[in-house]
Design an enzyme around this catalytic site. Structure first.
Site, PDB file in Angstrom:
ATOM      1  N   MET A 263       0.858  -1.177   0.000  1.00 55.86           N
ATOM      2  CA  MET A 263       0.000   0.000   0.000  1.00 55.86           C
ATOM      3  C   MET A 263       0.895   1.228   0.000  1.00 55.86           C
ATOM      4  O   MET A 263       1.766   1.388   0.855  1.00 55.86           O
ATOM      5  CB  MET A 263      -0.923   0.011   1.218  1.00 55.86           C
ATOM      6  N   GLU A 311      -3.568   2.982 -11.215  1.00 59.07           N
ATOM      7  CA  GLU A 311      -2.871   1.705 -11.343  1.00 59.07           C
ATOM      8  C   GLU A 311      -2.290   1.434 -12.731  1.00 59.07           C
ATOM      9  O   GLU A 311      -1.240   0.816 -12.851  1.00 59.07           O
ATOM     10  CB  GLU A 311      -3.800   0.559 -10.934  1.00 59.07           C
ATOM     11  N   ASP A 368     -14.207  -1.740  -3.820  1.00 56.34           N
ATOM     12  CA  ASP A 368     -13.255  -2.849  -3.891  1.00 56.34           C
ATOM     13  C   ASP A 368     -13.535  -3.765  -5.083  1.00 56.34           C
ATOM     14  O   ASP A 368     -12.649  -4.477  -5.540  1.00 56.34           O
ATOM     15  CB  ASP A 368     -13.297  -3.677  -2.609  1.00 56.34           C
ATOM     16  N   LYS A 551      -4.991 -11.671  -2.604  1.00 51.53           N
ATOM     17  CA  LYS A 551      -4.619 -12.197  -3.919  1.00 51.53           C
ATOM     18  C   LYS A 551      -4.375 -13.693  -3.875  1.00 51.53           C
ATOM     19  O   LYS A 551      -4.666 -14.410  -4.841  1.00 51.53           O
ATOM     20  CB  LYS A 551      -3.360 -11.475  -4.394  1.00 51.53           C
TER      21      LYS A 551
END
Length: 595
Positions: A263, A311, A368, A551
């Protein structure tokens, strides 16, 4: 050109910053490990329109004790609770109001906070606390205008028990203080999702003049070795796209319950210990979080519908850093693996699913749900396609200009498109024909004009995969100087035809089931579940109970639950693992197993 001056409407925030907006936060916090509560006073400087009679902040699962205007008591109103968003905190304003103070406490369900017992840490002797504010969880540990379109500077005083070090997304101490009182300052305006706090029995060691590592004592030596090249990464990033604007760049290695790989909190990246492999093969994650210092922290998506602006740019920048340091062949491996992840995500979501557009529509949804490979890898592929069309030198000039033009601002996809068109005015015909930007932004799937990615090093892996598949002899793979990326690619290549008996042959030769490399082990466990390779059962349970990175754990629970008799087994493992997971991971697994 700059971002629009008026804050963008954010469907994930109750705040109305066009009426009254926070500009600076003075935060006082007391950390109580026994009650697992933060007690705080959040004092905001505000700017308001002359006719504004209220300011609205976001809250979720907070106990609001009192509100003051310019240090005088005031009333407040908490609106009805809304799924995902929490409650609006509406505070009446007077004509001369330029400061509000909110006295509050967190609660046992404040989702950003993870309170860890000593047994959940590397040292096993001291508790630990960390926050995770992205995407809209800052409102669960402080009342705030919880939108990436609202930026503010901050200062903080944090009181912790003696013997603990407190760290924030700001200028940080490097040693514990005897009285447990820590002072922080962030001079650049940041959005609320970049607010961060960690408290633990931590130590610090520098790895360069502007870089260093914080970790528990048991983890610090391995972390320092793993991240030894951080200073080189920082210098490479500056050489590519300009001066690093945040002072220091340090990394905090968190306990394994941290839900993400990393993060990008300003000045202090939070990182998962699962990237510590002993061979520095997964440090592209550090390059990724460092790149966020420009794409995300310096220039920020205005809403979570524009998440790809954070991103996509960051993945592109990350791989440019890795190319700068380790050469094009290394970066090409990362591109190919990313492209595989992109295709896998599109296959799972469906080629016509609007969630495979870069511009998302997350209204009435948890943001999310937008944290998929679409933002990361489709965004990166879009930028690679522009680079190919206009040439790298010209594209680098574009990125440098983009960062300079929107520095310390939040930006929308639409404003990005205007800037793109303006900068490449002379190449407009090339963009229209060879890139087709609107197709990437507003249409699902991968446009036909997408640049092709390939890897010379992976071509050699393909030859070895064929050799293995024809011989089933593990000696053809012995003594190969493969990185994590090469082993992952090899396992993906052979997975379709692989049988459980052949997994046993590979396992006996390379001990994948006992691998200390979390990326390789997670891929191997997924294969084992697909191929019914029962040898992995003990390792699977241990991994799911010991690692909280979403993940890894979410695909494994999904594969396990999809097996004819696996749902109960998945629930049994999850019952033991759940207390070790952050709320971000718990929410995803809860939905999978109990929805």
């Amino acid at each position: 050109m700059s971002a629009d001056s008026a804050p963008t409407h954010d469907p994930h925030s109750f705040s109305q910053p066009q009426e009254a907006i926070v500009t600076h936060l003075a935060l006082q916090l007391k950390v109580d490990f026994e009650s697992k509560i933060l007690t705080g006073v959040a004092t905001y400087r505000i700017q308001k329109q002359p006719d504004a009679r209220r300011i609205i902040l976001d809250t979720k699962d907070l106990f609001i004790q009192a509100v003051y205007l310019n240090q005088a008591p005031d009333t407040f109103n908490l609106g009805p609770d809304k799924e995902f968003l929490g409650q609006p905190l509406e505070i009446p304003l007077l004509n001369d109001t330029d400061e509000i103070s909110i006295h509050y406490q967190t609660t046992s369900v404040s989702a950003a906070l993870q309170w860890l017992g000593p047994e959940q840490t590397a040292g096993g002797q001291h508790p630990f606390l960390f926050t995770q504010s992205q995407a809209i969880l800052a409102r669960t540990w402080m009342p705030c205008q919880d939108s990436p379109s609202v930026r503010f500077t901050y200062e903080a005083q944090v009181q912790v028990p003696a013997g603990y070090l407190a760290l924030m997304s700001a200028e940080n101490p490097q040693e514990m203080v005897n009285n447990g009182l820590y002072i922080f300052k962030m001079v650049h305006p940041i959005p609320s999702y970049l607010m961060a706090l960690a408290v633990g029995h931590l130590q610090f060691k520098p790895v360069g003049s502007r870089t260093g590592v914080y970790a528990e004592t048991a983890t610090l030596p391995a972390a320092v070795y793993e991240f030894a090249e951080m200073e080189k990464m920082l210098l490479a990033a500056e050489d590519l796209y300009g001066t690093y604007p945040w002072g220091r760049y340090d990394v905090l290695v968190l306990p394994p319950s941290f839900p993400f790989g990393g993060m990008e909190n300003p000045c202090l990246t939070f990182a998962t210990p699962t990237i510590i492999t002993g061979d520095r093969s997964l440090t592209s994650l550090v390059a990724h979080e460092l790149a966020h210092s420009w794409s995300g922290n310096l220039v920020t998506n205005a809403t979570w519908n524009d998440f790809w602006l954070n991103e996509g740019f960051t993945v592109y920048f990350e791989r440019r850093i890795m190319e700068y340091l380790y050469g094009p062949e290394y970066a090409d491996m990362l591109k190919v693996l990313g492209y595989q992840d992109l295709n896998k995500t599109i296959e799972e979501l469906g080629e016509t699913n609007p969630d495979t557009c870069l511009k998302l529509n997350l209204v009435n949804r948890d943001p999310d749900e937008g944290l998929t490979e679409i933002a990361y890898e489709k965004g990166n592929l879009f930028l690679l396609t522009i680079e190919k069309a206009v040439g790298r030198a010209r594209f680098d000039a574009f990125i440098q200009n983009y960062f300079q033009s929107f520095a310390f601002q939040s930006n929308t996809t639409e404003n990005f498109l205007k800037f793109l068109s303006s900068f490449f005015d002379q190449e407009k015909g090339i963009l229209t024909k060879e890139v087709q930007p609107e197709c990437w932004i507003y249409e699902p799937g991968i446009p036909k004009v997408a640049v092709k990615v390939s890897s010379a090093r992976f071509a050699l892996i393909e030859e070895k995969a064929k050799e293995w598949q024809s011989t089933k002899d593990p000696s053809v793979l012995a003594n190969l100087p493969w990185t994590t990326h090469e082993w992952l690619y090899f396992l993906q290549l052979i997975e379709t035809e692989l049988q459980a008996s052949e997994m046993a042959i590979l396992d006996n030769a390379f001990h994948f089931t006992q691998s200390g490399n979390a990326e390789v082990l997670a891929a191997w466990l997924e294969m084992g579940l697909k191929k019914d390779y029962q040898v992995i059962e003990e390792a699977l349970g241990k991994f799911l109970q010991g690692v909280g990175r979403r993940k890894f754990v979410l695909p494994l629970f999904k594969l396990l639950a999809d097996k004819p008799t696996g749902k109960n087994q998945a629930k049994s493992i999850y019952e033991k693992a759940r207390p070790n997971y952050h709320a971000v991971t718990r929410q995803s697994v809860d939905k999978l197993l109990f929805a």
